[in-house]
Design an enzyme around this catalytic site. Structure first.
Site, short mmCIF file in Angstrom:
data_model
loop_
_atom_site.label_atom_id
_atom_site.label_comp_id
_atom_site.label_asym_id
_atom_site.label_seq_id
_atom_site.Cartn_x
_atom_site.Cartn_y
_atom_site.Cartn_z
N ARG A 106 1.01 -1.31 -0.04
CA ARG A 106 0.15 0.18 -0.05
C ARG A 106 0.83 1.36 -0.03
O ARG A 106 1.88 1.42 0.81
CB ARG A 106 -0.78 0.16 1.32
CG ARG A 106 -2.29 -0.67 1.07
CD ARG A 106 -3.24 -0.62 2.02
NE ARG A 106 -2.74 -1.84 3.10
CZ ARG A 106 -2.74 -1.46 4.22
NH1 ARG A 106 -2.65 -0.23 4.72
NH2 ARG A 106 -2.48 -2.49 5.22
N TYR A 238 -0.94 -2.62 -7.54
CA TYR A 238 -0.91 -3.44 -6.31
C TYR A 238 -2.41 -3.50 -5.91
O TYR A 238 -3.20 -2.44 -5.58
CB TYR A 238 0.15 -3.15 -5.33
CG TYR A 238 -0.15 -3.66 -3.80
CD1 TYR A 238 0.23 -5.34 -3.71
CD2 TYR A 238 -0.73 -3.07 -2.79
CE1 TYR A 238 -0.10 -5.66 -2.57
CE2 TYR A 238 -1.13 -3.76 -1.75
CZ TYR A 238 -0.66 -4.99 -1.56
OH TYR A 238 -0.83 -5.64 -0.39
N GLY A 240 -3.91 -3.79 -3.12
CA GLY A 240 -4.30 -3.03 -1.78
C GLY A 240 -4.55 -1.46 -2.22
O GLY A 240 -5.17 -0.78 -1.51
N HIS A 269 -11.01 -4.97 11.27
CA HIS A 269 -9.75 -5.42 10.55
C HIS A 269 -9.48 -6.98 10.93
O HIS A 269 -8.54 -7.03 12.13
CB HIS A 269 -8.50 -4.86 10.45
CG HIS A 269 -7.45 -4.99 9.69
ND1 HIS A 269 -6.13 -5.13 9.91
CD2 HIS A 269 -7.42 -5.74 8.48
CE1 HIS A 269 -5.27 -5.43 9.01
NE2 HIS A 269 -6.05 -5.71 7.98
N CYS A 293 1.12 -10.02 10.99
CA CYS A 293 1.33 -10.50 12.30
C CYS A 293 0.57 -11.81 12.71
O CYS A 293 0.13 -12.12 13.97
CB CYS A 293 0.96 -9.40 13.49
SG CYS A 293 2.04 -7.93 13.58
N ASP A 309 -9.40 -11.31 6.80
CA ASP A 309 -8.91 -9.99 6.81
C ASP A 309 -9.92 -8.96 7.32
O ASP A 309 -9.73 -7.98 8.18
CB ASP A 309 -8.70 -9.53 5.32
CG ASP A 309 -7.76 -8.46 5.35
OD1 ASP A 309 -6.98 -8.01 6.14
OD2 ASP A 309 -8.11 -7.24 4.41
C1 SPV Z 1 -3.30 -5.59 4.73
O1 SPV Z 1 -2.12 -5.01 4.49
O2 SPV Z 1 -3.60 -5.43 5.91
C2 SPV Z 1 -3.88 -6.38 3.66
C3 SPV Z 1 -3.48 -6.32 2.46
O3 SPV Z 1 -4.79 -7.25 3.93
S1 SPV Z 1 -3.93 -4.79 1.55
O4 SPV Z 1 -5.01 -5.14 0.43
O5 SPV Z 1 -2.85 -4.21 0.88
O6 SPV Z 1 -4.84 -3.95 2.45
MN MN Z 2 -5.49 -6.38 6.05
#
Ligand code: SPV
Ligand code: MN
Length: 669
Positions: A106, A238, A240, A269, A293, A309
């Site tokens: 991200r 990407y 995210g 989350h 984590c 997620d």
């Molecule tokens: C995270 O980084 O918490 C993810 C992937 O689950 S993203 O889609 O990049 O947020």
């Molecule tokens: Mn996530």
């Protein structure tokens, strides 16, 4: 306070289309007969205006309406391959997608909330004024899809009909992004209008990768318009940053929960997973953890996996906590996924039968993917996220390039994952959640598992998550605060979100049995933090099953616990039994003492760190500080009595025979 539909809708301003008639006229020109006919099924005027204005602004060559039919899904896959966004791999239905080397995660430095003048946001959020965002979007997204197709899909973030599900539109020039959306979200083309009517909202996401060149990356932006529930993403790939059904819309859902659905809903989350307990009962958990984590790993330990997620939570009419997964697939970190730690996932990844999009891993000459920590032999050369790769290849700064990026991911639906409970995951009533967990990465302070005294202490537990910087995060050192592991996705002031948490978990709408336990988890205590040597962990990945199983028993009142100032912790005997029955492992008392002794100075230092940091935020609920004060006072009293390291046995002795908190029914099991 935050308010929807304030200020101008940027999409309408830039596209200039304001009526159904104007939209229809544009569709006549921009869509071929087949796609016009598909779009005719959608009647919601607001949605049609969003699509028409996206076309008017981005000026694609063609428009493809993705109805979610098998045929359309196949067309999207095909388009991605033809346009070179993905390439086929050795296993059937496996493909590889590479993001630019500089865009492997991200882009938080280029991610902004679009705000109106004087609108309050989280002190950690980056913001851009509506007028400036409008200018930027006009400049950079105007005509951005020339020479490209536009794909439009209609999705639901959750099972159709569930109280906390919200429909969303994804508009993108990337077939890879639409392919990912088809895997991760439920297509509701057929029911879109009804769902918008039912919920009263929908989210809109507009993305274009443009020419997908490294030189455009400085101009890449992720903009989130809170007021109009619309995201804009440009010059990136990407997921995210581009598939904003995920974290972009999660942020909007957090806003809605915080400001429009207080005491009704939360957007977290969190994974959701179930564990089968004694007598075959199923107990569901929802758990938060910062990225990287162990969230996916914990979710996979369950017998009834639901999601890894995100979670939408609400209080059911019967007073229980209900939860749904807004997604139906995984966009998971692949690093350290191995046969030993993740057998279900490995089956999907290494055997035929599952559709998988790999990203940013190493592809060998046989078109087989490889990654760091898979427990397998890896080849000496191939193609990875940095281009051609060979053993020993280095970055400019002399550091070796790993075979896969630490944030390399796999995208797959949950269906083929053996422990996925699809019936319950698709049930619009949600799953009944009995336990909420919060975990971080904490090498020296908190025990592997503990349960908050009451809902207020539970909210403070969530507010106090920390994670240590991992070796992969350059330049970040020490402890990072990670409130609820949701902080990066909280648009408004933290105090307002926290207040909504206190109100939700303290709600009288919960029945006696329905109110969830709130617990902390920590897998990262090291030997050196407990009188030993080295950074090696005291526990193993497979111990997670035991910590969850203990919480399962505790949630049903089957085991008693030791009360401490931070909450209750397990008795040695119960853990020893569970280690044996659940993972067939010996659990020495000596290890228990290391893991569950209270290191009072560390805990107090942690409380002080949190208090100091929170003191700098405005309008925080005073309850937070009251809980910290209460815990600190009790910890100091304990230190006075027993010294700086308090063994569980000392607490047991203090409590005498009165320790048994909620009856001792099952502790002989
Ligand atoms: C995270 O980084 O918490 C993810 C992937 O689950 S993203 O889609 O990049 O947020
Ligand atoms: Mn996530």
């Amino acid at each position: 306070m935050f308010e929807l539909k304030r200020g101008k809708d940027i999409l309408v301003e830039t596209g200039g289309i304001r009526s159904r008639e104007e939209a229809q006229k544009l569709f006549e020109n921009a869509l071929d007969r087949e796609n016009r006919s598909k779009l005719r099924h959608v009647k919601n005027e607001e949605a049609l205006l969003k699509i028409a204005n996206s076309i008017a602004m981005c000026k694609p060559d063609t428009v493809f309406i993705n109805t979610g039919s098998d045929e359309d899904k196949q067309k999207v896959r095909q388009m991605s391959l033809e346009r070179g966004e993905e390439e086929p791999l050795a296993l059937k239905d496996h493909t590889i997608h590479f993001d630019l080397p500089q865009e492997q995660a991200r882009i938080i430095d280029r991610t902004f909330y679009i705000i109106n003048p004087e609108e309050e946001t989280s002190v950690l959020a980056k913001t851009i004024l509506r007028s400036e965002a409008l200018e930027y979007i006009e400049k950079h997204m105007g005509g951005i899809m020339r020479g490209m197709p536009m794909l439009v899909g209609f999705f639901s973030r959750g099972p159709v009909g569930a109280k906390a599900s919200i429909p969303a539109i994804q508009i993108t020039s990337s077939a890879y992004v639409m392919h990912s959306a088809n895997i991760l979200y439920r297509n509701v083309y057929e029911k879109f209008d009804g769902e918008v009517e039912r919920t009263g909202y929908f989210f809109t996401n507009l993305h274009s990768q443009g020419l997908n060149r490294p030189e455009d990356l400085p101009n890449a932006r992720v903009f989130m318009d809170r007021s109009w529930l619309t995201t804009f993403s440009m010059f990136c790939t990407y997921a995210g940053n581009t598939l904003l059904l995920k974290k972009g819309n999660h942020r909007f859902a957090v806003d809605l929960a915080t400001y429009y659905k207080r005491e009704e809903e939360l957007s977290e989350h969190m994974f959701i997973t179930g564990l089968t307990g004694p007598g075959g009962r199923k107990t569901f958990f929802a758990g938060a953890a910062p990225s990287g984590c162990g969230k996916t790993t914990t979710a996979m330990v369950g017998t009834d996996f639901i999601g890894d997620d995100l979670a939408q939570l609400w209080i059911g009419g019967d007073g229980t906590l209900r939860g749904i997964n807004p997604e139906k697939g995984i966009f998971g970190i692949i690093k350290d996924v191995s046969r030993e730690s993740d057998p279900y996932l490995m089956k999907c990844l290494r055997e035929e039968g599952t559709e998988v999009i790999w990203s940013n891993v190493l592809i060998d000459e046989n078109r087989v993917p490889h990654w760091v920590g898979n427990g397998e032999e890896h080849p000496e050369r191939g193609i990875n996220f940095q281009g051609e790769w060979w053993e020993g290849k280095k970055y400019k700064d002399g550091k070796e390039i790993p075979i896969s990026h630490p944030n390399a991911r796999v995208t797959l639906t949950n269906d083929p994952i053996e422990n996925y409970n699809v019936e319950m995951a698709e049930d619009p009533r949600g799953v009944p959640i009995k336990v909420i967990t919060y975990s971080g990465r904490d090498s020296n302070t908190m025990p592997p598992v503990w349960v908050a005294k009451n809902p207020e202490h539970g909210v403070v537990l969530g507010a106090s998550i920390v994670s240590e910087a991992t070796a992969t995060e350059v330049g970040v050192k020490g402890i990072r605060r990670q409130p609820w592991a949701n902080e990066p996705f909280i648009p408004g002031p933290l105090g307002e979100y926290m207040d909504a948490q206190f109100i939700f978990f303290g709600s009288r709408k919960f029945s006696e049995e329905g109110r969830p336990l709130i617990a902390g988890l920590n897998y990262f205590l090291t030997h050196e933090a407990r009188g030993g040597e080295g950074k090696e962990l005291l526990g193993e990945k497979r111990d997670v099953k035991v910590w969850l199983s203990w919480l399962e028993r505790r949630a049903h009142g089957d085991v008693s616990a030791i009360e401490t100032p931070i909450g209750s912790i397990p008795l040695y005997k119960d853990l020893k039994d569970l280690f044996e029955s659940e993972i067939n492992k010996n659990y020495p008392k000596e290890l228990y003492d290391k893991q569950f002794s209270l290191y009072i100075d560390n805990i107090i230092a942690r409380i002080d760190l949190q208090r100091e940091a929170y003191r700098r935020e405005k309008k925080l609920p005073s309850k937070l500080f009251e809980v910290y004060d209460e815990q600190k006072k009790e910890l100091l009293a304990l230190k006075e009595k027993h010294g700086a390291v308090v063994l569980p046995d000392m607490l047991l002795k203090d409590a005498g025979r009165a320790y048994s908190a909620s009856g001792n029914r099952g502790s002989s099991s």
